[in-house]
Scaffold this motif. Structure first.
Motif, mmCIF file in Angstrom:
data_model
loop_
_atom_site.group_PDB
_atom_site.id
_atom_site.type_symbol
_atom_site.label_atom_id
_atom_site.label_comp_id
_atom_site.label_asym_id
_atom_site.label_seq_id
_atom_site.Cartn_x
_atom_site.Cartn_y
_atom_site.Cartn_z
ATOM 1 N N ARG A 1 41.049 49.616 29.254
ATOM 2 C CA ARG A 1 40.196 48.568 29.823
ATOM 3 C C ARG A 1 40.863 47.783 30.934
ATOM 4 N NH1 ARG A 1 38.516 46.062 24.082
ATOM 5 N NH2 ARG A 1 40.690 46.636 23.740
ATOM 6 N N ASP B 1 44.038 52.197 25.045
ATOM 7 C CA ASP B 1 43.197 51.164 25.643
ATOM 8 C C ASP B 1 43.196 51.369 27.161
ATOM 9 O OD1 ASP B 1 41.846 48.935 26.455
ATOM 10 O OD2 ASP B 1 43.152 47.486 25.464
ATOM 11 N N GLN C 1 32.527 51.221 30.430
ATOM 12 C CA GLN C 1 31.659 50.616 29.425
ATOM 13 C C GLN C 1 31.082 51.681 28.503
ATOM 14 O OE1 GLN C 1 31.169 47.232 28.928
ATOM 15 N NE2 GLN C 1 30.278 48.033 27.036
ATOM 16 N N GLN D 1 33.730 52.580 25.998
ATOM 17 C CA GLN D 1 33.867 51.561 24.961
ATOM 18 C C GLN D 1 32.659 51.567 24.017
ATOM 19 O OE1 GLN D 1 36.720 50.144 24.509
ATOM 20 N NE2 GLN D 1 37.487 51.093 26.401
ATOM 21 N N ARG E 1 33.126 54.470 21.706
ATOM 22 C CA ARG E 1 34.120 54.119 20.688
ATOM 23 C C ARG E 1 33.504 53.254 19.606
ATOM 24 N NH1 ARG E 1 38.786 50.836 22.200
ATOM 25 N NH2 ARG E 1 39.407 51.319 20.070
ATOM 26 N N ARG E 2 32.723 52.271 20.030
ATOM 27 C CA ARG E 2 32.116 51.348 19.065
ATOM 28 C C ARG E 2 31.136 52.081 18.160
ATOM 29 N NH1 ARG E 2 32.142 46.112 18.415
ATOM 30 N NH2 ARG E 2 33.415 45.927 20.290
#
Length: 563
Positions: free
Chosen positions: A284, A282, A413, A416, A419-420
């Motif tokens: 973030r 992670d 962003q 992420q 990843r999504r």
């Protein structure tokens, strides 16, 4: 059984003139009338009254008897007040079976419950048929035979808990009995025996078996992971409803398989000296343990390149992202193939001729794409002489600082978002497999679901093409041609023909659904997935998170991709 059964026993109440302590002075065994009117006997008791070969009938003190290994592990006298009351009133009328060991000890192997109740009530003597322990049999074979006998005898009296039976079956296999032998002895199939044995080795699955909340297949899955020591998988399976357990098990299996594949693909990087990450870190927050290489800069303020990373790989760790079936290759040479050079209309039709300059769709294959993402442990940054890219600007230039921070936020962003996309695409592919299994079961039924009529009425306008034909025939399990499909329709009963019509519509819609269904939200896809959710409510099928996003029940941004 006749009203009166004559049974040879040793009289528990010797005559007053018997010389105490002198066995030779005890009276000879006599015939004692057992009046069945005094105690209600079952069919199982009838069988128990037949003495084993070469048995000696005796009255013995239950406190001096030893309980041999028994299938029944969980027995509480409080759960069987009727049996306790019967024995308290009439005594033990059906002899227990026991074996005498060479050291003289007597072990009860059938009649454990009667012996325990007699002990509880303080009865001085109970009838026992005693045989000498066979010394010419292998100990494991003795245990197998005794266990199978107990499973059958106990089942016809006070039912043995399912968990104890499962443990007994597991024991017989561990002792060397074949699944076929145990299946014949317990009136089960060999497949059931293997699944029950797996359950019998798992404490959690045995407990759930007695609760009677899960199918044998579901319990076998739980037992599989507990027996592997995978407590995380067990908790995931126990944390969902029984209707979602199969789907959850599939996802866990896919995750474990991906982890194994990732480790395999990572071997080459490990050989270079990179540390290997099994989970993507992670990044973030500013407290992250790892910093992406894309966020680092050299002392001169230049971005970190792959060449720089490979000059000292032991400082770095790598995580391999996977995109399933992302690369198109030639299966013979392994070379990459440009999708634009493939005539996709030929897919599934071996006789089809591809367009000029194109290749047949069945001559290419899909392969997973593994992409390395490099990270530097945060505590190694100063030793590596690297700074943060966002800091590689003039701190007095507010505009430059703001632009750098904005660029860093956009990169994060983008990570992420990637990843999504990757995670939800994987779930979309998994949901495709699950739906396909559900559809196969659905169209193999004797009649269509009530909801099908409206669905088919709305969908019949579509014309069947070669791709739909291939999918339909695959679902129905028939040869992939229009003639064969027509033959199946013409020879089918009305209900079966209606089911084939439904299969055509399902196949047509399924071809329009790919792994990115979670972000499409197109009208026909939404209607199709919603239909599956409606008919699945009574058929152990529920929509997954990506499918719920496709129908608009949830926002795909809200799906937890870390769970």
């Amino acid at each position: 059984m006749s009203p009166t059964t004559l049974t040879v026993v040793t009289d528990p109440n010797p005559e007053p003139d018997t010389v105490e302590g002198d066995p030779s002075q005890k009276p000879a065994p006599e015939m004692i009338d057992v009046d069945t009117a005094t105690v209600e006997q079952t069919a199982a008791d009838d069988e128990a009254l037949v003495p084993p070969p070469d048995a000696t009938a005796s009255y013995l003190d239950p406190a001096e008897l030893r309980i041999a290994e028994n299938v029944r592990k969980s027995f509480d006298l409080a759960d069987h007040p009727e049996q306790v009351a019967t024995i308290e009133q009439f005594g033990v009328r059906v002899p227990v079976l026991a074996e005498r060991e060479p050291d003289g000890s007597i072990w009860v192997y059938e009649g454990q419950v009667r012996t325990l109740i007699a002990r509880h009530l303080g009865l001085p003597l109970i009838p026992v048929w005693v045989t000498d322990t066979p010394t010419d049999l292998d100990p494991a074979e003795r245990r197998i035979a005794r266990t199978l006998e107990q499973i059958n005898l106990n089942e016809r009296r006070i039912p043995t808990p399912a968990s104890d039976q499962a443990a007994g079956i597991a024991l017989t296999l561990e002792l060397g009995a074949s699944a076929a032998r145990v299946a014949k002895a317990t009136q089960r199939t060999t497949a059931e025996v293997r699944k029950i044995a797996a359950v019998g080795r798992s404490s959690t699955a045995k407990w759930l078996l007695d609760e009677n909340q899960y199918s044998l297949d579901q319990l076998a899955v739980i037992a599989h992971y507990e027996n592997l020591g995978d407590t995380d998988a067990v908790q995931q399976l126990l944390g969902v409803s029984r209707y979602s357990i199969d789907w959850t098990a599939r996802r866990i299996a896919a995750q474990r398989a991906e982890t194994r594949d990732r480790l395999q693909e990572s071997l080459a990087y490990g050989a270079y000296g990179f540390g290997i990450l099994t989970r993507q870190p992670d990044t973030r927050s500013g407290e992250s343990a790892y910093i992406p290489a894309t966020e680092l800069a050299t002392a001169a303020g230049d971005p970190v390149t792959a060449e720089l990373i490979y000059t000292d790989p032991t400082r770095w760790v790598v995580f391999l992202e996977v995109e399933r079936d992302a690369d198109l290759i030639d299966p013979e040479s392994g070379a990459f193939v440009d999708p634009a050079t493939v005539d996709w209309s030929t897919r599934g039709d071996a006789a089809a001729e591809p367009g000029q300059g194109l290749r047949h769709a069945d001559t290419v294959a899909r392969r997973d794409r593994w992409t390395p993402v490099y990270y530097l442990p945060a505590d190694q940054r100063e030793q590596a002489g690297l700074g943060l890219l966002v800091e590689a600007v003039d701190p007095d230039d507010e505009a430059a600082v703001a632009a750098a921070e904005q660029a860093a936020a956009q990169r994060e962003q983008a990570r992420q978002d990637r990843r999504r996309v990757i995670e939800l695409n994987k779930r979309g592919a998994e949901s495709h497999e699950r739906r396909n299994e559900f559809l196969t079961k659905l169209v193999c039924g004797a009649r269509p679901p009530a909801e099908a009529a409206v669905f088919v009425a709305e969908s019949l306008a579509r014309r069947i093409d070669s791709a739909v034909l291939h999918r339909v025939t695959t679902l129905l399990g028939i040869a992939g041609s229009t003639d064969k499909l027509l033959e199946a329709i013409h020879t089918a009963s009305p209900n079966r023909a209606w089911m084939i019509v439904l299969a055509i519509q399902l196949a047509t819609h399924e071809l329009d659904v790919d792994k990115s269904l979670w972000r499409v939200g197109e009208g026909s896809t939404r209607r199709y997935i919603r239909f599956l959710g409606e008919v699945g409510r009574t058929r152990d099928f529920t929509l997954g998170d990506v499918e719920r996003a496709a129908v608009g029940e949830i926002d795909y941004h809200d799906i937890d991709i870390d769970s």
